[in-house]
Design a protein around this motif. Structure first.
Motif, PDB file in Angstrom:
ATOM      1  N   THR A   1       3.208 -23.890 156.767  1.00 50.34           N
ATOM      2  CA  THR A   1       3.936 -22.775 157.373  1.00 50.34           C
ATOM      3  C   THR A   1       5.440 -22.850 157.124  1.00 50.34           C
TER       4      THR A   1
ATOM      5  N   ALA B   1       4.992 -20.211 150.394  1.00 51.46           N
ATOM      6  CA  ALA B   1       4.778 -19.814 148.997  1.00 51.46           C
ATOM      7  C   ALA B   1       4.314 -20.996 148.161  1.00 51.46           C
TER       8      ALA B   1
ATOM      9  N   GLY C   1      -8.710 -19.219 153.720  1.00 47.41           N
ATOM     10  CA  GLY C   1      -7.714 -18.225 154.122  1.00 47.41           C
ATOM     11  C   GLY C   1      -6.995 -17.638 152.920  1.00 47.41           C
ATOM     12  N   ARG C   2      -6.703 -18.483 151.952  1.00 48.09           N
ATOM     13  CA  ARG C   2      -6.024 -18.019 150.752  1.00 48.09           C
ATOM     14  C   ARG C   2      -6.966 -17.172 149.891  1.00 48.09           C
TER      15      ARG C   2
ATOM     16  N   ARG D   1      -7.233 -13.806 151.409  1.00 49.56           N
ATOM     17  CA  ARG D   1      -6.024 -13.011 151.226  1.00 49.56           C
ATOM     18  C   ARG D   1      -5.924 -12.476 149.795  1.00 49.56           C
TER      19      ARG D   1
ATOM     20  N   TYR E   1      16.237 -24.774 149.575  1.00 50.36           N
ATOM     21  CA  TYR E   1      14.926 -25.101 149.007  1.00 50.36           C
ATOM     22  C   TYR E   1      13.849 -24.069 149.341  1.00 50.36           C
TER      23      TYR E   1
ATOM     24  N   SER F   1      12.312 -22.224 146.225  1.00 48.00           N
ATOM     25  CA  SER F   1      10.943 -22.574 145.847  1.00 48.00           C
ATOM     26  C   SER F   1      10.064 -21.331 145.913  1.00 48.00           C
ATOM     27  N   ALA F   2      10.252 -20.513 146.946  1.00 43.57           N
ATOM     28  CA  ALA F   2       9.441 -19.299 147.069  1.00 43.57           C
ATOM     29  C   ALA F   2       9.742 -18.334 145.923  1.00 43.57           C
TER      30      ALA F   2
ATOM     31  N   VAL G   1       7.980 -19.666 142.752  1.00 43.97           N
ATOM     32  CA  VAL G   1       6.523 -19.522 142.796  1.00 43.97           C
ATOM     33  C   VAL G   1       6.131 -18.055 142.628  1.00 43.97           C
ATOM     34  N   ARG G   2       6.878 -17.179 143.294  1.00 42.23           N
ATOM     35  CA  ARG G   2       6.461 -15.772 143.306  1.00 42.23           C
ATOM     36  C   ARG G   2       6.958 -14.986 142.109  1.00 42.23           C
TER      37      ARG G   2
ATOM     38  N   ARG H   1       7.296 -21.914 136.257  1.00 40.66           N
ATOM     39  CA  ARG H   1       6.240 -22.681 136.898  1.00 40.66           C
ATOM     40  C   ARG H   1       5.241 -23.204 135.865  1.00 40.66           C
TER      41      ARG H   1
ATOM     42  N   VAL I   1       3.509 -30.421 144.586  1.00 34.96           N
ATOM     43  CA  VAL I   1       4.601 -29.587 145.100  1.00 34.96           C
ATOM     44  C   VAL I   1       5.655 -29.398 144.004  1.00 34.96           C
TER      45      VAL I   1
ATOM     46  N   ARG J   1       5.175 -29.614 140.858  1.00 33.96           N
ATOM     47  CA  ARG J   1       4.583 -28.828 139.770  1.00 33.96           C
ATOM     48  C   ARG J   1       4.679 -27.323 140.013  1.00 33.96           C
ATOM     49  N   GLN J   2       4.810 -26.933 141.267  1.00 32.62           N
ATOM     50  CA  GLN J   2       4.913 -25.509 141.584  1.00 32.62           C
ATOM     51  C   GLN J   2       6.264 -24.920 141.195  1.00 32.62           C
ATOM     52  N   THR J   3       7.313 -25.775 141.191  1.00 34.04           N
ATOM     53  CA  THR J   3       8.652 -25.201 141.047  1.00 34.04           C
ATOM     54  C   THR J   3       9.507 -25.854 139.978  1.00 34.04           C
TER      55      THR J   3
ATOM     56  N   GLY K   1       4.449 -18.191 158.901  1.00 32.69           N
ATOM     57  CA  GLY K   1       4.339 -18.745 157.556  1.00 32.69           C
ATOM     58  C   GLY K   1       2.904 -18.758 157.069  1.00 32.69           C
ATOM     59  N   TRP K   2       1.979 -18.960 157.995  1.00 30.22           N
ATOM     60  CA  TRP K   2       0.572 -19.025 157.600  1.00 30.22           C
ATOM     61  C   TRP K   2       0.072 -17.651 157.164  1.00 30.22           C
TER      62      TRP K   2
ATOM     63  N   GLU L   1       1.622 -15.102 156.238  1.00 30.58           N
ATOM     64  CA  GLU L   1       2.334 -14.534 155.102  1.00 30.58           C
ATOM     65  C   GLU L   1       1.496 -14.631 153.821  1.00 30.58           C
ATOM     66  N   GLU L   2       0.799 -15.758 153.671  1.00 34.99           N
ATOM     67  CA  GLU L   2       0.099 -16.036 152.415  1.00 34.99           C
ATOM     68  C   GLU L   2      -1.413 -16.144 152.550  1.00 34.99           C
ATOM     69  N   ARG L   3      -1.912 -16.213 153.792  1.00 35.55           N
ATOM     70  CA  ARG L   3      -3.347 -16.440 153.953  1.00 35.55           C
ATOM     71  C   ARG L   3      -3.864 -15.644 155.139  1.00 35.55           C
TER      72      ARG L   3
END
Lengths: 307, 467
Positions: free
Chosen positions: A241, A245, A278-279, A282, B10, B14-15, B18-19, B25, B325, B327-329, B441-442, B444-446
């Protein structure tokens, strides 16, 4: 010679665990179930299935009523006094000599690996602050330090490792099919294509590697190869959370690499399953395997032992 | 190299990557995986667990007796004709190098790849005084042309694809738009050759420094470090005080383990062992060699009973390569010189905890890093340690601390805990999630989890009683 291993996997790895309070003799005995707060709330069925599976193998299951949260969320987020309070509560709740079985790798890792560390450090720090005036009492301090986590870390088991290493259900004549070749626990998962996600703490802190897949195969499931099966799903408690992203990107990597035709994605950790399911929900229908569902390992094993 | 942001950006950076920057990435992910695979193969060729124990013990020993070894190193270096300087802070380190440069009338500087010079901001300090600075490592050369900071301890330009480099070299060096990698390297070599020959000073870091012989050890693959440290009349090596090994013979093991961990090679293509300036009768080598020992927060880390273990780090980057982590950014999101898991536990020590936030939190604690650290730094434990320090010092969100205290209080009261957990059934997380600090935060993406219609524990006790 006849092939007697359940799978082409390497032999089960990992250190020999101390089997304190283990009912491995004659598969009788009693265990305490620690449902864990996340599974209790979101995987109630899996908790009941854990009891069912343990009883299936002749184990008496007790569910201590005082159990709540092991403190892992607080520990991982750096809230040490709160983590200590929950650790002490849990140590008191699971007093005694019975093995404690959890349907959660990360909570089991908290009890086995983190409790000795944080409880001992709390005692050491308290001693340091107390200063030299406590010198003559140092001996009794050491005793209380040793007693802080007690025997609980050594009695703690994640479900699949308890079945394989504690009860040794994949060994001995009872586990064999009539043909006598392959260990058979049941046929309930015959024809099911399963992808197993290694929860990081089950894998790295507990050393649970092949046990879940071996059990699933012994119940007839096909456990598919998954290139990202040992990569983190991105859950990480509050990490998910704080940095949604990045966390979701990690889940995407898992979902994007799922082999096609997977019926079920499973794991010994409910937190990972919430993150992945959940992902997937979504994102919509982009998860490979049109009907892929996310099911706790305990629930699959209960289905599996049915013939 | 100026950074567009600091660690406190950060979450947003980072967001964004990723986005909105899938190219970065993908480049990072691909390069990191390739490096991780090479490390795994190179480790499998040796009895690596024994090597790791040895390297851990060696570095811990040095750190435990660092005062003694630093004095011994200074004595050895002076005996070799090397001039020794001590820099307490980043500013001191830059001022020391500037003073050396000014005393020699230096105009042009060539640099061997060095993360320590990145840490102290040396390039900017030199350029501010009108000196010309040329990075000579190919990856560093690329990002210097781009005006970007390194995104990886070992592979500074891994966030850039081959096509990015083709475009850049086409524009800046006149190579064909579809040049082969070899042709790009050759073009860089031609450009750098002039810089090497005109340089008044070469600046390097150090992988290790042997205390007994005063030997500076540098590992590389391109030969640019060898030229940077031997062709210009002055060589300045910036050395973190934690870089010591006791004996010359320790270099053999450390160099091999570092190379296997960093690039999967048995040893670097070039290992330079620098033993002082040109001696009478020798045909080449610098006229002056300087070693600048840099503290910049390290002695503070050493005094910390938990965090000191990070000082064993040999900067191989293997924890970055394996980190899901990172590897994502890639490294830019971390906002300072050292990224990935090691950067997140170095930052609080070198920048100060408040300035380092939220980096210690930028990890899922998966533990993959600890499995590949050649000197067995307990990275996840140290991440948690810094989180604890942040919470103790009131640097975490207040709502989180309040919620955790409430949670712990509930957890000590099973009946109340069960009641609250049970009440969750009635909360439509999906709908109200956006308004709740932690759940925002949860969702937002799931999708939010379905609480189900019952808890296990509540129903279990009733069932058991009935049975």
């Amino acid at each position: 010679m006849t092939q007697t291993t359940p799978s082409p996997d390497p032999p089960l790895e990992g250190p020999d665990l101390p089997l304190q309070g283990s009912p491995s003799q004659g598969r009788r005995g009693r265990v305490s179930l620690f449902a864990t707060c996340l599974a209790d709330r979101y995987f109630a069925e899996a908790c009941a299935d854990t009891v069912h599976v343990l009883r299936h193998f002749g184990v008496e299951v007790e569910v201590p009523p005082g159990q709540t949260c092991c403190g892992q969320p607080a520990h991982n987020a750096g809230h040490r006094p709160e983590a200590l309070r929950m650790a002490r509560h849990t140590v008191a709740t699971f007093d005694g000599v019975d093995p404690v079985v959890l349907p959660s790798g990360s909570c089991a890792a908290m009890l086995r690996r983190v409790y000795p560390r944080i409880l001992d450090r709390a005692t050491t720090d308290a001693r340091a602050h107390a200063g030299p005036t406590r010198g003559p009492d140092a001996g009794s301090d050491d005793d209380s330090s040793a007693a802080a986590a007690g025997s609980l870390p050594d009695r703690t088991w994640e479900l699949s490792e308890f079945l394989v290493r504690g009860l040794r259900v994949l060994e001995g004549p009872e586990a064999r099919s009539e043909a006598g070749d392959e260990p058979r626990l049941g046929t309930g998962l015959a024809g099911l294509r399963v992808a197993y996600h290694h929860g990081c703490h089950a894998l790295r802190e507990l050393g649970v590697r092949n046990e879940p897949a071996a059990l699933l195969r012994a119940c007839g499931a096909e456990v598919v190869a998954w290139e990202a099966d040992r990569e983190c799903c991105g859950f990480g408690g509050l990490f998910s959370t704080k940095f949604p992203a990045v966390s979701a990107g990690m889940a995407d990597r898992k979902l994007d690499t799922l082999p096609s035709g997977v019926d079920v994605v499973t794991s010994a950790d409910g937190g990972c399953l919430l993150q992945l399911s959940g992902r997937a929900e979504r994102r919509g229908g982009r998860t490979s395997g049109p009907g892929a569902t996310f099911v706790h390992l305990a629930t699959l094993l209960r289905r599996g032992i049915a013939s | 190299m100026t950074r567009p942001y600091a660690p406190d950006r950060y979450a947003a950076e980072s967001a964004r990557i990723v986005r909105h920057d899938p190219a970065m990435r993908d480049a990072v992910d691909g390069a990191a995986r390739a490096k991780a695979a090479r490390r795994e193969k190179a480790w499998a060729e040796i009895e690596v667990e024994g090597w790791r124990d040895w390297a851990r013990d060696l570095k811990s020993h040095v750190l435990t007796h660092l005062d003694r070894y630093l004095e011994e190193a200074e004595t050895s270096l002076l005996a070799n004709g090397v001039q020794v300087h001590w820099a307490e802070s980043a500013a001191d380190a830059c001022a020391t190098v500037l003073a050396i440069a000014e005393a020699r009338g230096v105009r042009r500087v060539v640099k061997a790849k060095s993360m320590l010079t990145e840490e102290v901001g040396l390039n900017a300090a030199l350029e501010a005084r009108g000196l010309t600075v040329r990075e000579t490592d190919l990856g560093e050369f690329i990002i210097q042309l781009l005006g970007e900071p390194p995104s990886h301890i070992v592979g500074p330009s891994i966030h850039r694809s081959l096509d990015d480099c083709r475009r850049l070299f086409h524009e800046r060096l006149g190579t064909p738009p579809d040049a082969a990698p070899e042709a790009l390297a050759a073009a860089a070599r031609r450009a750098l050759r002039e810089d090497f020959l005109q340089a008044d000073m070469g600046v390097s870091g150090a992988n290790f420094l042997a205390a007994d012989t005063g030997t500076v050890a540098l590992i590389e693959n391109e030969g640019n470090i060898r030229i940077s440290t031997s062709v210009p009349p002055v060589h300045v090596a910036l050395v973190g005080i934690e870089k010591l090994v006791p004996r010359f013979e320790d270099l053999a093991g450390m160099v091999q383990l570092t190379a296997r961990s960093a690039t999967g090679q048995p040893i670097g293509n070039y290992v330079s062992l620098i033993q002082g300036p040109r001696r009478p009768g020798e045909p080449d080598g610098p006229e002056e060699v300087h070693v600048v020992f840099v503290d910049n927060g390290r002695s503070g880390l050493l005094a910390d009973p938990h965090a000191w273990e990070v000082l064993r780090c040999v900067r191989c980057g293997s924890c970055l390569n394996i980190c899901p982590v990172y590897r994502q950014t890639g490294g830019h999101a971390y906002g300072w010189a050292y990224s990935g898991p090691i950067g997140a536990i170095l930052a609080p020590g070198l920048l100060g905890l408040e300035a380092a936030l939220p980096l210690p939190f930028a990890s899922s604690l998966c533990g993959a890093c600890a499995e590949v650290c050649p000197v067995r730094i307990p990275i996840p434990e140290l991440l948690v340690y810094w989180r604890e320090r942040a919470a103790e010092e009131g640097l975490t969100p207040r709502i989180e601390s309040v919620a955790m205290r409430a949670w712990a209080t509930l957890a000590e009261r099973p009946a109340a805990f069960g009641a609250v957990s049970g009440a969750l059934e009635a909360v439509p997380l999906q709908r109200v999630g956006r308004a709740l600090p932690v759940l925002r935060g949860w969702v937002e993406e799931r999708s939010a989890p379905e609480p189900g219609d019952r808890r296990f524990l509540g129903t279990w006790s009733r069932k058991e009683e009935g049975a």
